[in-house]
Design an enzyme around this catalytic site. Sequence first.
Site, PDB file in Angstrom:
ATOM      1  N   ALA A 145       0.835  -1.201   0.000  1.00  0.00           N
ATOM      2  CA  ALA A 145       0.000   0.000   0.000  1.00  0.00           C
ATOM      3  C   ALA A 145       0.869   1.250   0.000  1.00  0.00           C
ATOM      4  CB  ALA A 145      -0.936  -0.007   1.202  1.00  0.00           C
ATOM      5  N   GLU A 146       1.903   1.271   0.834  1.00  0.00           N
ATOM      6  CA  GLU A 146       2.842   2.391   0.855  1.00  0.00           C
ATOM      7  C   GLU A 146       4.269   1.917   1.141  1.00  0.00           C
ATOM      8  OE1 GLU A 146      -1.010   4.536   1.600  1.00  0.00           O
ATOM      9  OE2 GLU A 146      -0.025   3.080   2.909  1.00  0.00           O
ATOM     10  N   THR A 147       5.201   2.685   0.619  1.00  0.00           N
ATOM     11  CA  THR A 147       6.629   2.539   0.899  1.00  0.00           C
ATOM     12  C   THR A 147       7.144   3.917   1.274  1.00  0.00           C
ATOM     13  OG1 THR A 147       6.876   0.719  -0.682  1.00  0.00           O
ATOM     14  CG2 THR A 147       8.881   1.915  -0.062  1.00  0.00           C
ATOM     15  N   HIS A 161      -0.674   5.098   8.495  1.00  0.00           N
ATOM     16  CA  HIS A 161       0.154   3.959   8.904  1.00  0.00           C
ATOM     17  C   HIS A 161       1.610   4.133   8.478  1.00  0.00           C
ATOM     18  CE1 HIS A 161       0.342   1.497   5.122  1.00  0.00           C
ATOM     19  NE2 HIS A 161       1.141   0.700   5.794  1.00  0.00           N
TER      20      HIS A 161
END
Length: 299
Positions: A67-69, A98
């Site tokens: 979802a995210e880095t 998050h």
Amino acid sequence: MARTTCDAAISCGDQTSDGTIDTMRTFSQVDVFTDEFMKGNALAVVHDAEGLTTEQMAAFANWTNLAETTFLLPPSDPAADYRVRIFTVSRELPFAGHPTLGSAHAWLTAGGTPRDPDRLAQECGAGLVEVRRDGSRLAFAAPPLLRGGPVGNPEALAAALGIAPDEIVGTQWADNGPGWAAVLLRSAEAVLALRPDYQRFGEFTGIGAVGPHPEGGDAAFEVRAFVFEGSRYEEDPVTGSLNAAIAQWLIPAGIAREQYVAAQGTALGRRGRIHLSQADGEIWVGGSTVAGITGWVTL
């Protein structure tokens, strides 16, 4: 043919045929909003990211397929402890929840020392975000909304969620960067029963649904987050930015207590728990983070 070369002071890497050097950088993969690995929302964190281009960051974030880095950098604001850039598989975000807690946890675990032992100042695209220690958890101060107020076309939201308009108790723009529109339903059971019609999302890039659990459980509300990302629609396991904005709606409206726990990820087999509270005139969003993978990445 690549050959290995090392900087005696800081790093080792591979020199490629065009003469550039890919540096070995510290890498973490953590699980956020859970105290049990693989039950929260995964985040990839690249430490010591100075020198990487935006294109390199975006390409690596697309490759991780999470979802995210995030990428940790020295701060440009003297009031910040560190700077973070946040990427999805297709775009950079000014803020996300998050990744904020996961990046703070990773930075501290790697030896980062904040000016204030109880609070960190994170610099991101949305400005400075305060992160504080909350017992064994970390919590961030919810950033100001970029867009709030009721959604003007609740019928479109109902169609996107595959429900009748009269099943919606209330709506609210909950945009603090990712562009969320939030929907309040009558119960957690109604939230868990949702089967969104992604083809009818139209203008909505992300829709969050929230509904109350019966009294007496460990969570007061159930939350789900449906998002269009890149060329795909998906459900996000546990979403700090959405929960932050929902709390900014529900607590002042008297729908939620000044301190409550939200559950998210249930429909995906996760067990996310987000701790929301109002204190000192701000909404705080907290949760546990556990380390899953640590090592090195060549970038």
